[in-house]
Design an enzyme around this catalytic site. Structure first.
Site, PDB file in Angstrom:
ATOM      1  N   ALA A   1      -4.609  -0.253  -2.681  1.00 55.56           N
ATOM      2  CA  ALA A   1      -3.939   0.266  -1.486  1.00 55.56           C
ATOM      3  C   ALA A   1      -4.940   0.386  -0.340  1.00 55.56           C
ATOM      4  CB  ALA A   1      -3.318   1.624  -1.775  1.00 55.56           C
ATOM      5  N   LYS A   2      -4.544  -0.080   0.834  1.00 55.87           N
ATOM      6  CA  LYS A   2      -5.362   0.130   2.028  1.00 55.87           C
ATOM      7  C   LYS A   2      -4.950   1.491   2.595  1.00 55.87           C
ATOM      8  CE  LYS A   2      -7.059  -2.413   6.063  1.00 55.87           C
ATOM      9  NZ  LYS A   2      -8.444  -2.567   5.599  1.00 55.87           N
ATOM     10  N   ALA A   3      -5.449   2.527   1.944  1.00 59.42           N
ATOM     11  CA  ALA A   3      -5.076   3.902   2.268  1.00 59.42           C
ATOM     12  C   ALA A   3      -6.204   4.582   3.037  1.00 59.42           C
ATOM     13  CB  ALA A   3      -4.779   4.678   0.986  1.00 59.42           C
TER      14      ALA A   3
ATOM     15  N   SER B   1       0.831  -1.200   0.000  1.00 60.82           N
ATOM     16  CA  SER B   1       0.000   0.000   0.000  1.00 60.82           C
ATOM     17  C   SER B   1       0.868   1.253   0.000  1.00 60.82           C
ATOM     18  CB  SER B   1      -0.923   0.010   1.224  1.00 60.82           C
ATOM     19  OG  SER B   1      -1.861  -1.047   1.179  1.00 60.82           O
TER      20      SER B   1
ATOM     21  N   TYR C   1     -11.291   5.481   2.584  1.00 61.57           N
ATOM     22  CA  TYR C   1     -12.386   5.031   3.434  1.00 61.57           C
ATOM     23  C   TYR C   1     -13.437   6.091   3.710  1.00 61.57           C
ATOM     24  CZ  TYR C   1     -10.324   0.506   3.912  1.00 61.57           C
ATOM     25  OH  TYR C   1      -9.866  -0.750   3.633  1.00 61.57           O
TER      26      TYR C   1
END
Length: 307
Positions: free
Chosen positions: A157-159, A63, A163
């Site tokens: 990407a877990k950005a 990420s 969210y």
């Protein structure tokens, strides 16, 4: 959360939980430029064990690479810090949150002159959607907004910035009396929940959206493996919205949500409003796996030593 007791790892050392603070002008607070992970540890006969620690840490670094961030610690350091966060807080079961973010060294969109900071917290957190819901299932609302465009965001990407969409969709679902949201793509295909991957079951086969605008979930990959162990086929493809109303069973997966049955979508009952047999079987095997009583995939558990 700020009133919990314990220790949080920040930039290489532990500090008191209530002293883990950042400046109001922290870049990531303003622009959503951080990357993070959600990891769980479970009590096993051998002691607390983190599930798929290396995979989660690899995804954190992936990420960071996708958003152009250089993490100032190596993977082994961050994996050990996650173990230490569980141990120092005397946790048998834990949710672990690694976070990498830009600091307050400057303001403005450019981040090339900013320091990357890293923090890891761990605390005892039960079932994300509730203990009763993980047994009896949840009601889901198809979100009217915001629909996902594969060109608009870095969904691999877990950005942190990704969210905001999830938060808006979940708030809409909750205020409408549902437990979770189902987010769609711009073509009205099925994507995922606000923080979970979705699986449908039809004719004894699992179907899940392809990795286009959904996160490559680690629990998602685990369930595909467990389904394979049972001789069940998993098909990854575009999923049309009409399919969710015609499926035999449905469930969400995620580190926080674990394996949560879906019993209703937009007032349409799934499997007569009760968790289905394949969902329950996969859920049972998943819980057995993470607690060290499954007969395969032991390598996914990192037992935390007393030292």
């Amino acid at each position: 959360m700020s009133d919990l007791q314990g220790q949080i790892w920040m930039d290489g050392s532990f500090c008191d939980w209530k002293e883990a603070k950042i400046h109001i002008l922290t870049h990531t607070l303003h622009y959503g430029t951080g990357v993070f992970e959600g990891v769980r540890a479970y009590e096993t006969k051998a002691g607390p064990a983190i599930f798929r620690l290396e995979d989660h840490t690899d995804r954190l670094f992936n990420s960071a690479n996708l958003v152009g961030m250089k993490i100032p610690f190596d993977k082994q350091t961050l994996m050990q810090a996650q173990c230490d966060a569980v141990s120092k807080n005397n946790l048998n079961n834990a949710y672990i949150r690694p976070l990498c973010f830009y600091g307050s060294e400057g303001m403005g969109l450019r981040a090339d002159n900013l320091k990357v900071h890293c923090a890891i917290a761990a605390w005892d957190w039960g079932p994300y959607l509730g203990a009763e819901k993980i047994i009896n299932g949840i009601r889901v609302k198809v979100s009217p907004f915001p629909k996902r465009d594969p060109e608009a965001m870095l969904y691999k990407a877990k950005a942190t910035g990704n969210y905001i969409n999830s938060s808006l969709a979940l708030r809409d679902a909750l205020t409408s009396g549902y437990d979770e949201a189902l987010i769609l793509g711009t073509d009205n295909s099925v994507n995922e929940g606000s923080g979970e991957n979705i699986f449908l079951i039809k004719d004894n086969k699992l179907v899940t959206p392809e990795l286009l605008t959904v996160l490559d979930g680690i629990t998602r990959k685990t369930i595909i493996t467990l389904a394979n162990d049972l001789g069940l086929e998993t098909i990854q493809r575009k999923v049309e919205l009409k399919e969710v109303f015609d499926c035999d069973e449905a469930f969400f997966t995620g580190t926080a949500a674990e394996v949560t049955p879906i019993i209703e979508i937009d007032k349409t009952k799934i499997n007569n409003g009760i968790p289905g047999p394949i969902t329950k079987m996969l859920q049972e095997n998943y819980f057995s796996l993470i607690r060290g009583t499954y007969d395969k995939h032991d390598k996914w558990l990192t037992v935390i030593s007393d030292s």
